[in-house]
Design a protein around this motif. Structure first.
Motif, PDB file in Angstrom:
ATOM      1  N   ARG A  48      18.662 -89.413 -89.417  1.00 10.87           N
ATOM      2  CA  ARG A  48      18.891 -88.011 -89.037  1.00 10.87           C
ATOM      3  C   ARG A  48      18.805 -87.078 -90.237  1.00 10.87           C
ATOM      4  NH1 ARG A  48      23.959 -87.638 -85.628  1.00 10.87           N
ATOM      5  NH2 ARG A  48      22.478 -88.331 -84.035  1.00 10.87           N
ATOM      6  N   ILE A  49      18.152 -85.939 -90.027  1.00  9.38           N
ATOM      7  CA  ILE A  49      18.004 -84.909 -91.060  1.00  9.38           C
ATOM      8  C   ILE A  49      18.472 -83.581 -90.486  1.00  9.38           C
ATOM      9  CG2 ILE A  49      16.374 -83.649 -92.530  1.00  9.38           C
ATOM     10  CD1 ILE A  49      14.561 -86.182 -92.348  1.00  9.38           C
ATOM     11  N   VAL A  50      19.492 -82.987 -91.076  1.00  9.42           N
ATOM     12  CA  VAL A  50      20.001 -81.696 -90.620  1.00  9.42           C
ATOM     13  C   VAL A  50      19.395 -80.585 -91.457  1.00  9.42           C
ATOM     14  CG1 VAL A  50      22.031 -80.229 -90.351  1.00  9.42           C
ATOM     15  CG2 VAL A  50      22.168 -82.646 -89.747  1.00  9.42           C
ATOM     16  N   LEU A  51      18.876 -79.579 -90.783  1.00  7.53           N
ATOM     17  CA  LEU A  51      18.360 -78.385 -91.449  1.00  7.53           C
ATOM     18  C   LEU A  51      19.434 -77.307 -91.369  1.00  7.53           C
ATOM     19  CD1 LEU A  51      14.726 -78.276 -89.969  1.00  7.53           C
ATOM     20  CD2 LEU A  51      15.566 -79.558 -91.930  1.00  7.53           C
ATOM     21  N   MET A  52      20.045 -76.982 -92.494  1.00  7.85           N
ATOM     22  CA  MET A  52      21.115 -75.978 -92.550  1.00  7.85           C
ATOM     23  C   MET A  52      20.547 -74.678 -93.107  1.00  7.85           C
ATOM     24  SD  MET A  52      24.083 -74.635 -92.399  1.00  7.85           S
ATOM     25  CE  MET A  52      25.376 -75.805 -92.009  1.00  7.85           C
ATOM     26  N   GLY A  53      20.741 -73.595 -92.371  1.00  9.16           N
ATOM     27  CA  GLY A  53      20.193 -72.340 -92.865  1.00  9.16           C
ATOM     28  C   GLY A  53      20.501 -71.158 -91.978  1.00  9.16           C
ATOM     29  N   ASP A  54      19.680 -70.123 -92.132  1.00 12.35           N
ATOM     30  CA  ASP A  54      19.842 -68.881 -91.384  1.00 12.35           C
ATOM     31  C   ASP A  54      18.718 -68.755 -90.359  1.00 12.35           C
ATOM     32  OD1 ASP A  54      17.618 -68.080 -92.983  1.00 12.35           O
ATOM     33  OD2 ASP A  54      18.960 -67.342 -94.532  1.00 12.35           O
ATOM     34  N   SER A  55      18.240 -67.533 -90.114  1.00 12.67           N
ATOM     35  CA  SER A  55      17.194 -67.328 -89.104  1.00 12.67           C
ATOM     36  C   SER A  55      15.883 -68.002 -89.473  1.00 12.67           C
ATOM     37  CB  SER A  55      16.957 -65.824 -88.890  1.00 12.67           C
ATOM     38  OG  SER A  55      16.670 -65.187 -90.121  1.00 12.67           O
ATOM     39  N   GLU A  58      16.536 -71.325 -88.151  1.00  6.69           N
ATOM     40  CA  GLU A  58      16.733 -71.321 -86.694  1.00  6.69           C
ATOM     41  C   GLU A  58      15.429 -71.093 -85.931  1.00  6.69           C
ATOM     42  OE1 GLU A  58      19.463 -69.238 -83.198  1.00  6.69           O
ATOM     43  OE2 GLU A  58      19.557 -68.429 -85.242  1.00  6.69           O
ATOM     44  N   PHE A  59      14.621 -70.136 -86.402  1.00  6.05           N
ATOM     45  CA  PHE A  59      13.405 -69.771 -85.674  1.00  6.05           C
ATOM     46  C   PHE A  59      12.282 -70.798 -85.838  1.00  6.05           C
ATOM     47  CE2 PHE A  59      14.594 -65.013 -86.333  1.00  6.05           C
ATOM     48  CZ  PHE A  59      15.637 -65.163 -85.435  1.00  6.05           C
ATOM     49  N   TRP A  60      12.434 -71.700 -86.808  1.00  8.79           N
ATOM     50  CA  TRP A  60      11.395 -72.689 -87.095  1.00  8.79           C
ATOM     51  C   TRP A  60      11.063 -73.519 -85.856  1.00  8.79           C
ATOM     52  CZ3 TRP A  60      11.658 -75.345 -92.524  1.00  8.79           C
ATOM     53  CH2 TRP A  60      10.448 -75.998 -92.803  1.00  8.79           C
ATOM     54  N   SER A  61      12.081 -74.024 -85.192  1.00  8.01           N
ATOM     55  CA  SER A  61      11.851 -74.882 -84.030  1.00  8.01           C
ATOM     56  C   SER A  61      11.408 -74.092 -82.801  1.00  8.01           C
ATOM     57  CB  SER A  61      13.102 -75.702 -83.711  1.00  8.01           C
ATOM     58  OG  SER A  61      14.242 -74.884 -83.614  1.00  8.01           O
ATOM     59  N   THR A  62      11.552 -72.768 -82.850  1.00 14.01           N
ATOM     60  CA  THR A  62      11.090 -71.920 -81.753  1.00 14.01           C
ATOM     61  C   THR A  62       9.630 -71.526 -81.933  1.00 14.01           C
ATOM     62  OG1 THR A  62      13.315 -70.994 -81.467  1.00 14.01           O
ATOM     63  CG2 THR A  62      11.486 -69.746 -80.518  1.00 14.01           C
ATOM     64  N   LEU A  63       9.269 -71.117 -83.153  1.00 13.48           N
ATOM     65  CA  LEU A  63       7.909 -70.652 -83.413  1.00 13.48           C
ATOM     66  C   LEU A  63       6.936 -71.780 -83.737  1.00 13.48           C
ATOM     67  CD1 LEU A  63       8.635 -67.455 -85.576  1.00 13.48           C
ATOM     68  CD2 LEU A  63       7.995 -67.579 -83.159  1.00 13.48           C
ATOM     69  N   ASN A  64       7.446 -72.927 -84.132  1.00 11.24           N
ATOM     70  CA  ASN A  64       6.591 -74.054 -84.492  1.00 11.24           C
ATOM     71  C   ASN A  64       7.167 -75.359 -83.923  1.00 11.24           C
ATOM     72  OD1 ASN A  64       5.412 -75.495 -87.630  1.00 11.24           O
ATOM     73  ND2 ASN A  64       4.397 -75.366 -85.664  1.00 11.24           N
ATOM     74  N   PRO A  65       7.374 -75.399 -82.603  1.00 13.13           N
ATOM     75  CA  PRO A  65       8.075 -76.542 -81.989  1.00 13.13           C
ATOM     76  C   PRO A  65       7.359 -77.872 -82.147  1.00 13.13           C
ATOM     77  CG  PRO A  65       7.080 -75.145 -80.296  1.00 13.13           C
ATOM     78  CD  PRO A  65       6.965 -74.401 -81.600  1.00 13.13           C
ATOM     79  N   PHE A  68       8.506 -80.435 -84.746  1.00 12.45           N
ATOM     80  CA  PHE A  68       9.774 -81.138 -84.559  1.00 12.45           C
ATOM     81  C   PHE A  68       9.661 -82.342 -83.623  1.00 12.45           C
ATOM     82  CE2 PHE A  68      10.937 -77.177 -86.367  1.00 12.45           C
ATOM     83  CZ  PHE A  68      12.141 -77.367 -87.016  1.00 12.45           C
ATOM     84  N   ILE A  69       8.555 -82.420 -82.888  1.00 12.56           N
ATOM     85  CA  ILE A  69       8.401 -83.495 -81.910  1.00 12.56           C
ATOM     86  C   ILE A  69       8.343 -84.856 -82.610  1.00 12.56           C
ATOM     87  CG2 ILE A  69       6.879 -84.485 -80.159  1.00 12.56           C
ATOM     88  CD1 ILE A  69       5.993 -81.634 -79.476  1.00 12.56           C
ATOM     89  N   GLY A  70       9.184 -85.758 -82.171  1.00 13.06           N
ATOM     90  CA  GLY A  70       9.180 -87.111 -82.702  1.00 13.06           C
ATOM     91  C   GLY A  70       9.842 -87.273 -84.055  1.00 13.06           C
ATOM     92  N   LYS A  71      10.467 -86.212 -84.555  1.00 13.76           N
ATOM     93  CA  LYS A  71      11.136 -86.280 -85.860  1.00 13.76           C
ATOM     94  C   LYS A  71      12.653 -86.212 -85.666  1.00 13.76           C
ATOM     95  CE  LYS A  71       7.322 -84.181 -88.462  1.00 13.76           C
ATOM     96  NZ  LYS A  71       6.438 -83.779 -87.341  1.00 13.76           N
ATOM     97  N   ASN A 216       5.684 -76.710 -93.416  1.00  8.74           N
ATOM     98  CA  ASN A 216       5.806 -78.047 -92.822  1.00  8.74           C
ATOM     99  C   ASN A 216       5.496 -79.190 -93.792  1.00  8.74           C
ATOM    100  OD1 ASN A 216       6.452 -76.828 -90.398  1.00  8.74           O
ATOM    101  ND2 ASN A 216       4.419 -77.074 -89.500  1.00  8.74           N
ATOM    102  N   PRO A 217       4.306 -79.202 -94.402  1.00  7.17           N
ATOM    103  CA  PRO A 217       3.995 -80.330 -95.289  1.00  7.17           C
ATOM    104  C   PRO A 217       4.858 -80.355 -96.547  1.00  7.17           C
ATOM    105  CG  PRO A 217       2.250 -78.673 -95.382  1.00  7.17           C
ATOM    106  CD  PRO A 217       3.154 -78.289 -94.255  1.00  7.17           C
ATOM    107  N   LEU A 218       5.317 -79.192 -96.992  1.00 10.64           N
ATOM    108  CA  LEU A 218       6.195 -79.146 -98.164  1.00 10.64           C
ATOM    109  C   LEU A 218       7.527 -79.817 -97.859  1.00 10.64           C
ATOM    110  CD1 LEU A 218       5.510 -75.480 -99.357  1.00 10.64           C
ATOM    111  CD2 LEU A 218       4.525 -77.589-100.266  1.00 10.64           C
TER     112      LEU A 218
END
Length: 228
Positions: A48-55, A58-65, A68-71, A216-218
């Motif tokens: 498990r990898i938690v992404l802690m942050g602000d907008s 938060e918006f990462w999984s909304t604008l580039n879903p 996140f698939i399979g990760k 993403n790749p970074l």
């Protein structure tokens, strides 16, 4: 029968109630309360990898879903938050979920003074406190640079560009001194004015889909380095 006076009173009361609710849950600990409970009830996920942050998080999984698939990512970004708010919810939204890695991306809203004036040194120390909490709890850490911003559309005139440069240098130095992977988004997303490259953002602060595709790749590379 409603009067102007009663409508005005109701409006003031509503504003007070909203502000009071925010005061009672300043760090928005309730936002992910249900999701956290579900995760803790499931079989532990060792990757498990938690992404802690602000907008920006938060918006990462909304604008580039698709990214996140399979990760094994758990997005714990909250729009508008500063690093003290993140530190306050760090145990609930990170440590309690027992991740292998936490990715900390914080500082933009501090510099925008969303929760009041704060020095760059104070921002850095709060971010470092999150990293230290993670390490004590045997969680690997990735510290991210703050993304470039020439100005903030919601709070203009704060001249954030140089403050971001200074903060990123402090984060990078701390990361190297403590054997933590430093994830440098800044260098590949900055323009000649020390702002965010226009094709990566629609408002000069938040990445759009193209911006996230650069990130993403970074992130994936930083995760591989952390797991070595």
């Amino acid at each position: 029968m409603c009067t102007i006076k009663s409508i005005y009173f109701t409006l003031i009361l509503s504003i007070f109630m909203v502000q009071n609710a925010k005061t009672q849950d300043w760090a928005n600990l309730k936002k992910y309360q249900n999701e956290n409970a579900i995760l803790k009830s499931l079989k532990p996920e060792p990757k498990r990898i938690v992404l802690m942050g602000d907008s920006i998080t938060e918006f990462w999984s909304t604008l580039n879903p698709d990214f996140f698939i399979g990760k094994p990512f758990v997005n714990r970004g909250i729009s508008g938050q500063t690093s003290p708010q993140m530190l306050l919810r760090f145990r609930t939204d990170v440590i309690a979920l027992k991740p292998n890695i936490v990715v900390i991306l914080a500082g933009t809203n501090d510099i925008a003074e969303n929760t009041g004036p704060i020095t760059v040194e104070m921002i850095a120390k709060t971010i470092f406190s999150m990293a230290e909490l993670a390490k004590v709890n045997h969680i690997k850490v990735i510290l991210c640079s703050v993304l470039p911003a020439f100005d903030f559309p919601w709070k203009k005139g704060l001249q954030p560009a140089e403050k971001i440069v200074t903060l990123n240098k402090m984060i990078e130095k701390y990361a190297h001194s403590n054997q933590i992977v430093y994830l440098d988004y800044y260098s590949v997303m900055v323009n000649e004015h020390k702002g965010l490259i226009s094709r990566y953002s629609d408002d000069g602060v938040h990445p759009n889909k193209t911006g996230y595709e650069v990130m993403n790749p970074l992130l994936e590379k930083a995760i591989l380095l952390t797991l070595k």
